[in-house]
Design a protein around this motif. Structure first.
Motif, PDB file in Angstrom:
ATOM      1  N   LEU A 151       0.805  -1.223   0.000  1.00 44.85           N
ATOM      2  CA  LEU A 151       0.000   0.000   0.000  1.00 44.85           C
ATOM      3  C   LEU A 151       0.840   1.277   0.000  1.00 44.85           C
ATOM      4  O   LEU A 151       0.313   2.353  -0.230  1.00 44.85           O
ATOM      5  CB  LEU A 151      -0.937   0.019   1.212  1.00 44.85           C
ATOM      6  CG  LEU A 151      -2.046  -1.027   1.197  1.00 44.85           C
ATOM      7  CD1 LEU A 151      -2.891  -0.915   2.463  1.00 44.85           C
ATOM      8  CD2 LEU A 151      -2.921  -0.869  -0.032  1.00 44.85           C
TER       9      LEU A 151
ATOM     10  N   GLY B  85      -0.886 -11.598   3.244  1.00 50.58           N
ATOM     11  CA  GLY B  85      -2.193 -10.982   3.478  1.00 50.58           C
ATOM     12  C   GLY B  85      -2.121  -9.827   4.454  1.00 50.58           C
ATOM     13  O   GLY B  85      -2.763  -8.790   4.258  1.00 50.58           O
ATOM     14  N   LEU B  86      -1.329  -9.983   5.500  1.00 47.88           N
ATOM     15  CA  LEU B  86      -1.190  -8.901   6.475  1.00 47.88           C
ATOM     16  C   LEU B  86      -0.481  -7.695   5.869  1.00 47.88           C
ATOM     17  O   LEU B  86      -0.835  -6.546   6.149  1.00 47.88           O
ATOM     18  CB  LEU B  86      -0.433  -9.399   7.709  1.00 47.88           C
ATOM     19  CG  LEU B  86      -1.181 -10.405   8.579  1.00 47.88           C
ATOM     20  CD1 LEU B  86      -0.250 -10.994   9.636  1.00 47.88           C
ATOM     21  CD2 LEU B  86      -2.392  -9.760   9.228  1.00 47.88           C
TER      22      LEU B  86
ATOM     23  N   GLU C  88      -0.591  -6.825   2.767  1.00 47.33           N
ATOM     24  CA  GLU C  88      -1.538  -6.187   1.841  1.00 47.33           C
ATOM     25  C   GLU C  88      -2.418  -5.171   2.558  1.00 47.33           C
ATOM     26  O   GLU C  88      -2.811  -4.166   1.985  1.00 47.33           O
ATOM     27  CB  GLU C  88      -2.417  -7.242   1.160  1.00 47.33           C
ATOM     28  CG  GLU C  88      -1.712  -8.069   0.122  1.00 47.33           C
ATOM     29  CD  GLU C  88      -1.394  -7.309  -1.147  1.00 47.33           C
ATOM     30  OE1 GLU C  88      -2.130  -6.354  -1.493  1.00 47.33           O
ATOM     31  OE2 GLU C  88      -0.398  -7.667  -1.793  1.00 47.33           O
ATOM     32  N   SER C  89      -2.743  -5.438   3.830  1.00 51.61           N
ATOM     33  CA  SER C  89      -3.638  -4.540   4.551  1.00 51.61           C
ATOM     34  C   SER C  89      -2.914  -3.528   5.425  1.00 51.61           C
ATOM     35  O   SER C  89      -3.545  -2.617   5.965  1.00 51.61           O
ATOM     36  CB  SER C  89      -4.592  -5.366   5.419  1.00 51.61           C
ATOM     37  OG  SER C  89      -3.865  -6.064   6.405  1.00 51.61           O
ATOM     38  N   ALA C  90      -1.614  -3.665   5.583  1.00 53.11           N
ATOM     39  CA  ALA C  90      -0.866  -2.754   6.457  1.00 53.11           C
ATOM     40  C   ALA C  90      -0.530  -1.461   5.730  1.00 53.11           C
ATOM     41  O   ALA C  90      -0.097  -1.467   4.585  1.00 53.11           O
ATOM     42  CB  ALA C  90       0.418  -3.428   6.936  1.00 53.11           C
ATOM     43  N   GLY C  91      -0.727  -0.371   6.397  1.00 51.11           N
ATOM     44  CA  GLY C  91      -0.372   0.935   5.856  1.00 51.11           C
ATOM     45  C   GLY C  91       0.969   1.388   6.395  1.00 51.11           C
ATOM     46  O   GLY C  91       1.624   0.675   7.156  1.00 51.11           O
TER      47      GLY C  91
ATOM     48  N   ARG D  83      -3.063  -0.938  13.737  1.00 50.19           N
ATOM     49  CA  ARG D  83      -3.410  -2.305  14.130  1.00 50.19           C
ATOM     50  C   ARG D  83      -2.831  -3.334  13.155  1.00 50.19           C
ATOM     51  O   ARG D  83      -2.294  -4.359  13.565  1.00 50.19           O
ATOM     52  CB  ARG D  83      -4.934  -2.432  14.198  1.00 50.19           C
ATOM     53  CG  ARG D  83      -5.395  -3.807  14.585  1.00 50.19           C
ATOM     54  CD  ARG D  83      -6.904  -3.835  14.804  1.00 50.19           C
ATOM     55  NE  ARG D  83      -7.314  -5.192  15.073  1.00 50.19           N
ATOM     56  CZ  ARG D  83      -8.054  -5.908  14.252  1.00 50.19           C
ATOM     57  NH1 ARG D  83      -8.479  -5.398  13.124  1.00 50.19           N
ATOM     58  NH2 ARG D  83      -8.378  -7.139  14.565  1.00 50.19           N
ATOM     59  N   ALA D  84      -2.940  -3.076  11.861  1.00 49.14           N
ATOM     60  CA  ALA D  84      -2.443  -4.025  10.860  1.00 49.14           C
ATOM     61  C   ALA D  84      -0.931  -4.203  10.995  1.00 49.14           C
ATOM     62  O   ALA D  84      -0.409  -5.315  10.855  1.00 49.14           O
ATOM     63  CB  ALA D  84      -2.802  -3.556   9.453  1.00 49.14           C
ATOM     64  N   TRP D  85      -0.244  -3.109  11.274  1.00 48.17           N
ATOM     65  CA  TRP D  85       1.213  -3.194  11.417  1.00 48.17           C
ATOM     66  C   TRP D  85       1.591  -4.039  12.644  1.00 48.17           C
ATOM     67  O   TRP D  85       2.506  -4.848  12.606  1.00 48.17           O
ATOM     68  CB  TRP D  85       1.810  -1.794  11.524  1.00 48.17           C
ATOM     69  CG  TRP D  85       3.225  -1.819  11.963  1.00 48.17           C
ATOM     70  CD1 TRP D  85       3.717  -1.358  13.134  1.00 48.17           C
ATOM     71  CD2 TRP D  85       4.325  -2.374  11.256  1.00 48.17           C
ATOM     72  NE1 TRP D  85       5.059  -1.596  13.206  1.00 48.17           N
ATOM     73  CE2 TRP D  85       5.459  -2.221  12.055  1.00 48.17           C
ATOM     74  CE3 TRP D  85       4.467  -3.013  10.023  1.00 48.17           C
ATOM     75  CZ2 TRP D  85       6.712  -2.660  11.668  1.00 48.17           C
ATOM     76  CZ3 TRP D  85       5.716  -3.444   9.634  1.00 48.17           C
ATOM     77  CH2 TRP D  85       6.822  -3.269  10.460  1.00 48.17           C
TER      78      TRP D  85
ATOM     79  N   GLU E 168      -0.141  -6.450  13.808  1.00 52.30           N
ATOM     80  CA  GLU E 168      -0.419  -7.842  13.447  1.00 52.30           C
ATOM     81  C   GLU E 168       0.717  -8.431  12.602  1.00 52.30           C
ATOM     82  O   GLU E 168       1.042  -9.610  12.743  1.00 52.30           O
ATOM     83  CB  GLU E 168      -1.743  -7.939  12.699  1.00 52.30           C
ATOM     84  CG  GLU E 168      -2.950  -7.724  13.584  1.00 52.30           C
ATOM     85  CD  GLU E 168      -4.266  -7.760  12.816  1.00 52.30           C
ATOM     86  OE1 GLU E 168      -4.249  -8.074  11.600  1.00 52.30           O
ATOM     87  OE2 GLU E 168      -5.301  -7.477  13.429  1.00 52.30           O
TER      88      GLU E 168
END
Length: 194
Positions: free
Chosen positions: A80, A124-125, A127-130, A136-138, A140
């Motif tokens: 991203l 997958g993680l 892909e969603s991490a900014g 939160r995604a980071w 994870e």
């Protein structure tokens, strides 16, 4: 940096130098190695330690293998945010240099990169991490990497590799080269509708 034979080094860790031996070494010739390393000789696909201070016999190549703990860094791009990469640092230590070379590990970085690349959950993680390291995604991403390292560490025969840290790093892309200026237009370049 050059190896003991004066050749450019092709490997970084754990093999720090390699020389090929053609023919019999001169009488009294011995191979020296740096502190914190051992010499591993190869002959016909078989590997064995070369005793320090002795001339190698019946070997065709000798590799200098580091026994020191080394931090090996592997990066993964953040989809991203192309200006950011996730940095994974592994603490690596050679336990058995002969076994390590028997299994073909001359440089551990590609092995660790493949270990990270073949993790679909991490993909997958990511892909969603900014790019915000506190998101939160980071968190994870970092938690998954630590959990996987604990229960399914990288498999490198003859070496132990453990995840030391995970961090987000900003790496700006290279500035694009300026485009060639277009030549000035003349009246003949324009088409006029009448």
């Amino acid at each position: 940096m050059n190896d003991v034979g004066g050749n450019d080094m092709r490997y970084s860790y754990p093999v720090t130098a390699e020389i090929e031996i053609s023919g019999r070494p001169p009488f009294g010739a011995v191979l020296r190695h740096r502190p914190g390393t051992v010499l591993v000789g190869e002959s016909g696909g078989a590997f064995g330690l070369v005793p320090a201070g002795r001339a190698p016999r019946h070997v065709t190549a000798v590799a200098e293998v580091s026994l020191r703990v080394q931090t090996v860094v592997v990066t993964r791009p953040l989809p991203l945010s192309p200006d950011h990469v996730v940095v994974f640092a592994f603490g690596c230590r050679v336990n058995d240099p002969v076994l390590l070379l028997r299994f073909g590990c001359w440089d551990v970085e590609p092995v660790l990169a493949r270990y990270l690349r073949e993790d679909p959950v991490l993909d997958g993680l990511l892909e969603s991490a900014g790019p915000a390291p506190g998101g939160r995604a980071w968190k994870e991403v970092a938690a998954h990497a630590r959990r996987r390292d604990r229960f399914q560490p990288p498999f490198v025969p003859g070496m132990t590799c453990n995840l030391s840290f995970v961090e987000l790093d900003h790496r700006p892309r290279a500035e694009p080269e300026p485009a060639e200026p277009e030549p000035a237009k003349t009246p003949q370049d324009y088409i006029w509708d009448e």
